[in-house]
Scaffold this active site. Structure first.
Site, PDB file in Angstrom:
ATOM      1  N   LYS A 101       0.819  -1.211   0.000  1.00 19.44           N
ATOM      2  CA  LYS A 101       0.000   0.000   0.000  1.00 19.44           C
ATOM      3  C   LYS A 101       0.862   1.274   0.000  1.00 19.44           C
ATOM      4  O   LYS A 101       0.424   2.317  -0.461  1.00 19.44           O
ATOM      5  CB  LYS A 101      -0.935   0.027   1.211  1.00 19.44           C
ATOM      6  CG  LYS A 101      -1.817  -1.201   1.381  1.00 19.44           C
ATOM      7  CD  LYS A 101      -2.755  -1.408   0.223  1.00 19.44           C
ATOM      8  CE  LYS A 101      -3.918  -2.338   0.509  1.00 19.44           C
ATOM      9  NZ  LYS A 101      -3.579  -3.751   0.737  1.00 19.44           N
TER      10      LYS A 101
HETATM   11  C1  LIG Z   1      -4.311  -4.920   0.351  1.00 20.23           C
HETATM   12  C2  LIG Z   1      -3.513  -6.148   0.312  1.00 20.23           C
HETATM   13  C3  LIG Z   1      -3.766  -7.158  -0.623  1.00 20.23           C
HETATM   14  C4  LIG Z   1      -4.923  -7.081  -1.591  1.00 20.23           C
HETATM   15  O1  LIG Z   1      -4.744  -6.054  -2.541  1.00 20.23           O
HETATM   16  P1  LIG Z   1      -5.992  -5.521  -3.393  1.00 20.23           P
HETATM   17  O2  LIG Z   1      -5.471  -4.349  -4.130  1.00 20.23           O
HETATM   18  O3  LIG Z   1      -7.035  -5.152  -2.378  1.00 20.23           O
HETATM   19  O4  LIG Z   1      -6.438  -6.622  -4.262  1.00 20.23           O
HETATM   20  C5  LIG Z   1      -2.922  -8.250  -0.664  1.00 20.23           C
HETATM   21  N1  LIG Z   1      -1.890  -8.364   0.201  1.00 20.23           N
HETATM   22  C6  LIG Z   1      -1.629  -7.427   1.138  1.00 20.23           C
HETATM   23  C7  LIG Z   1      -0.501  -7.640   2.064  1.00 20.23           C
HETATM   24  C8  LIG Z   1      -2.419  -6.289   1.217  1.00 20.23           C
HETATM   25  O5  LIG Z   1      -2.142  -5.351   2.136  1.00 20.23           O
END
Ligand SMILES: *Cc1c(COP(=O)(O)O)cnc(C)c1O
Length: 483
Positions: A101
């Site tokens: 993120k």
């Molecule tokens: C948010 C997240 C995901 C999923 O990603 P999306 O964009 O919601 O599909 C997978 N792994 C981790 C560690 C995340 O923080």
């Protein structure tokens, strides 16, 4: 609408998601040029194709701030690690909160601040976030003490890891708020969406000098910085002689809200030679079923798993994919979304089914197989991966077994194993001694890998937030926060 306006708004007034008016095209010459550049320079070039109201210089400054050594513990920001002859892991967790993120949320606050300037906005923007664990922390880290912004994060009370919770409730900054919601991620996300579409609320907040925006992947400004790393990964493979220009590369992504894999789809649509997009889910397998049958059905049990950031039954960003695959047919997509809201289910047209089948492959993996993938990577490659990445590793193996497709593949590693020490230790055969941040040292001692600096710093940090609300109380939490 300009790029700045889209970033500022986050979600359109009718509750629909914003998408680019057209998708810029890139060619081999563009990719060749990028091959010589740093991650920061690549980011500025790729984002500039979409954000034509931001200057190249501006975007480069943002990228340098976002992905520089103060924030990222790897000079390449999103390095590729070669696992075997045809498998490369795209490490997206070298940022300040140790999850992917950060790739978008170190950039978004800068895009948004500039957007406020560019549009002459005098109100303060309040960012509302529903988080399955990682977005909340990354968003607060990006927005803490950014002028003219406030940020309120809602997380599912029993749906995040101990380290994730510790990261959120210790967040510093005068403009941040955190609240646990009694419910799961879908409840928190639905609550935030409801607040967004509440006209009376909008009016009350406007009178107090605020407007709302989003840092979830429903904001286009979240998706765009994620497109960059797929373009960049292709360039790294070229630079390192792993592929020749034009060779197809498959991508495998551990998926929850469909944001990360949607970014890969946009990279492909821009002309990056990507092959099959492999969508990996945990036992919340709603997307696997959808990609295989064309039926999206959220009427099923919600499972809490060791990969909590993927414990999601309503994947918001599918709406953007369907819009593109339907030939931008608003009405058709609205029909699907209405059916989802009313009946919890929809079935896409035959034309869309055919496109889905061609572009994607969906698979899922249960808890035991997730743990086994962690153990296998550790044993076979000396590579410690987290629970989410392990889901992708397992599903990639399933894909190869079933299809025999041995195309070079990049799979996304979305979090540091240190965010999920308990499950990772157990998977490699160790008995966790303690819980939460107490386990960081144990994982370090066993594996010999470095503890991310900011996770180590969580120990002994003061807990600043202790608020819990029922779903129906979320509106009240926001109005109290924006007194
Ligand atoms: C948010 C997240 C995901 C999923 O990603 P999306 O964009 O919601 O599909 C997978 N792994 C981790 C560690 C995340 O923080």
């Amino acid at each position: 609408m300009s790029g700045a306006e889209a970033v500022k708004m986050g979600l359109s007034r009718d509750g629909g998601l914003l998408t680019p008016e057209s998708i810029p095209q890139i060619d081999g010459a563009f990719l060749t040029e990028l091959t010589q550049l740093s991650y920061q320079q690549r980011a500025a070039k790729v984002m500039g194709l979409f954000l034509t109201d931001y200057s190249g210089e501006e975007l480069l400054t943002f990228a340098e701030n976002a992905y520089g050594p103060d924030k990222f513990d790897h000079p390449a920001a999103a390095p590729l690690r070669k696992v075997d002859g045809t498998t490369h892991c795209l490490e997206l967790w070298h940022g300040p909160t140790s999850a992917f993120k950060d790739m978008a949320l170190q950039m978004l606050p800068q895009l948004l601040s500039a957007a406020l300037r560019k549009t002459g906005e005098d109100k303060t923007v309040c960012i509302l976030v529903a988080t399955s664990g990682d977005t909340g922390k990354a968003a607060m880290e990006g927005f803490a003490d950014v002028p003219q912004t406030k940020i309120m994060v809602f997380y599912p009370k029993d749906g995040v890891s101990a380290v994730q919770e510790a990261q959120m409730v210790t967040q510093e900054g005068d403009n941040v708020g955190v609240c646990a919601v009694a419910g799961n991620f879908d409840d928190a996300q639905a609550g935030v969406k409801r607040i967004f579409s509440d006209e009376a609320m909008r009016k009350t907040l406007a009178d107090r000098g605020y407007f709302l925006s989003s840092a979830n992947s429903i904001n286009w400004g979240r998706i765009l910085p994620q497109v960059v790393y797929y373009v960049s990964a292709y360039c790294d493979l070229l630079r390192d002689g792993e592929i020749q220009m034009g060779d197809k590369v498959n991508v495998c992504v551990p998926t929850g809200n469909f944001g990360n894999i949607l970014a890969a789809y946009y990279a492909k649509r821009m002309g990056v030679p990507l092959g099959r997009l492999i969508c990996a889910s945990n036992c919340n397998d709603v997307l696997t079923e959808f990609l295989r049958t064309g039926v999206y059905n959220r009427n099923r049990p919600f499972h809490t798993t060791m990969s909590p950031s993927m414990d999601i039954l309503v994947s918001s960003n599918l709406e953007r994919l369907l819009f593109d695959l339907s030939g931008e047919n608003d009405e058709e997509v609205r029909g699907y979304m209405d059916a989802l809201a009313k009946e919890g289910r929809y079935e896409v047209s035959g034309a869309i089914k055919a496109k889905l089948k061609d572009l994607f492959w969906g698979g899922f993996c249960g808890e035991e197989d997730t743990a086994a993938a962690i153990a296998r990577y550790y044993k076979d490659y000396g590579y410690l991966i987290d629970t989410h990445t392990a889901v992708a590793a397992d599903v990639l193996a399933q894909y190869r077994r079933e299809t025999g497709d041995e195309t070079v593949t990049v799979f996304a590693s979305t979090a540091s194993p240190y965010k999920f020490c308990d499950h990772v230790l157990a998977a490699i055969g160790e008995t966790p001694k303690g819980e939460g941040v107490d386990l960081l040292d144990q994982l370090h001692e066993v594996s010999g890998t470095a503890v991310p600096r900011r996770l180590a710093a969580l120990r002994g940090k003061e807990r600043r937030f202790d608020l819990t609300a029922e779903k129906a109380e979320m509106d009240g939490v926001v109005t109290a926060f924006l007194k």
